[in-house]
Scaffold this motif. Sequence first.
Motif, PDB file in Angstrom:
ATOM      1  N   LEU A   1       0.822  -1.207   0.000  1.00  0.00           N
ATOM      2  CA  LEU A   1       0.000   0.000   0.000  1.00  0.00           C
ATOM      3  C   LEU A   1       0.855   1.256   0.000  1.00  0.00           C
ATOM      4  O   LEU A   1       0.718   2.115  -0.866  1.00  0.00           O
ATOM      5  CB  LEU A   1      -0.953   0.001   1.200  1.00  0.00           C
ATOM      6  CG  LEU A   1      -2.010  -1.080   1.228  1.00  0.00           C
ATOM      7  CD1 LEU A   1      -2.834  -0.991   2.490  1.00  0.00           C
ATOM      8  CD2 LEU A   1      -2.887  -0.982  -0.003  1.00  0.00           C
ATOM      9  N   CYS A   2       1.725   1.396   0.995  1.00  0.00           N
ATOM     10  CA  CYS A   2       2.527   2.623   1.098  1.00  0.00           C
ATOM     11  C   CYS A   2       3.759   2.371   1.963  1.00  0.00           C
ATOM     12  O   CYS A   2       3.858   1.353   2.642  1.00  0.00           O
ATOM     13  CB  CYS A   2       1.697   3.762   1.681  1.00  0.00           C
ATOM     14  SG  CYS A   2       1.089   3.458   3.352  1.00  0.00           S
ATOM     15  N   ILE A   3       4.680   3.323   1.886  1.00  0.00           N
ATOM     16  CA  ILE A   3       5.847   3.304   2.763  1.00  0.00           C
ATOM     17  C   ILE A   3       5.900   4.640   3.492  1.00  0.00           C
ATOM     18  O   ILE A   3       5.431   5.661   2.993  1.00  0.00           O
ATOM     19  CB  ILE A   3       7.174   3.050   2.004  1.00  0.00           C
ATOM     20  CG1 ILE A   3       7.392   4.095   0.919  1.00  0.00           C
ATOM     21  CG2 ILE A   3       7.216   1.660   1.445  1.00  0.00           C
ATOM     22  CD1 ILE A   3       8.752   3.998   0.243  1.00  0.00           C
ATOM     23  N   ILE A   4       6.439   4.612   4.690  1.00  0.00           N
ATOM     24  CA  ILE A   4       6.571   5.816   5.512  1.00  0.00           C
ATOM     25  C   ILE A   4       7.915   5.791   6.202  1.00  0.00           C
ATOM     26  O   ILE A   4       8.396   4.737   6.603  1.00  0.00           O
ATOM     27  CB  ILE A   4       5.402   5.909   6.536  1.00  0.00           C
ATOM     28  CG1 ILE A   4       5.478   7.192   7.320  1.00  0.00           C
ATOM     29  CG2 ILE A   4       5.358   4.715   7.433  1.00  0.00           C
ATOM     30  CD1 ILE A   4       4.251   7.506   8.116  1.00  0.00           C
ATOM     31  N   TRP A   5       8.527   6.960   6.281  1.00  0.00           N
ATOM     32  CA  TRP A   5       9.808   7.060   6.975  1.00  0.00           C
ATOM     33  C   TRP A   5       9.903   8.390   7.678  1.00  0.00           C
ATOM     34  O   TRP A   5       9.102   9.262   7.509  1.00  0.00           O
ATOM     35  CB  TRP A   5      10.981   6.858   6.010  1.00  0.00           C
ATOM     36  CG  TRP A   5      11.104   7.890   4.963  1.00  0.00           C
ATOM     37  CD1 TRP A   5      11.877   9.014   5.002  1.00  0.00           C
ATOM     38  CD2 TRP A   5      10.454   7.912   3.678  1.00  0.00           C
ATOM     39  NE1 TRP A   5      11.744   9.725   3.848  1.00  0.00           N
ATOM     40  CE2 TRP A   5      10.894   9.075   3.017  1.00  0.00           C
ATOM     41  CE3 TRP A   5       9.563   7.086   3.039  1.00  0.00           C
ATOM     42  CZ2 TRP A   5      10.431   9.416   1.754  1.00  0.00           C
ATOM     43  CZ3 TRP A   5       9.125   7.427   1.779  1.00  0.00           C
ATOM     44  CH2 TRP A   5       9.558   8.577   1.144  1.00  0.00           C
TER      45      TRP A   5
END
Length: 132
Positions: free
Chosen positions: A128-132
Motif C-alpha cells: 500500500l505505502c511506505i513511511i519514513w
Amino acid sequence: MSVSDPIADMLAKVRNAAVVHHERIDISASKIKLEIVKILKTEGYIGNFKKINQGRKNILRISLKYDESRVSVIHGLKKISTPSCRVYSKCRELPRVYNGYGTVIISTSFGVITGKKAAEKMVGGELLCIIW
C-alpha cells in the motif's frame, strides 16, 4: 468531488499537514484508512487519532507528532500501489525502507499489517505505502 484513490488522498493530506506544522487534520473515514492510521499510531508516526461520527459521515481526526524543535516525525510518505497499477510482493521479497528505519504497510489475507509482521507470518500481499 469523488476521489479515485482515497488512500493516496489521505497520505497527501497527512504529508501536507506535517509540512505546514498543523496540530491535527480531519479526513473521511473508511475501514482501510482506520487500519492504516492504527499502524501509524503503533509505529509512532502520529500522536493520536479519534473516529468521530457526524450523522452519516465518519471522520478520522489525526493528531500529528513533532519533536522538540518542531520538526515532524514523518519525513516522507509514498503510495506504492495505485488503482491502475497494483504492486504485490511475496514474503521473501518485501522491501526495506531506509534500511529498516521506515515502515512498509501491506494489505494481506491477515488484514492491513506492517512489513515486519508480514515477514514474521510468512505472508505477502499488496504494497500500500511506505513511511519514513
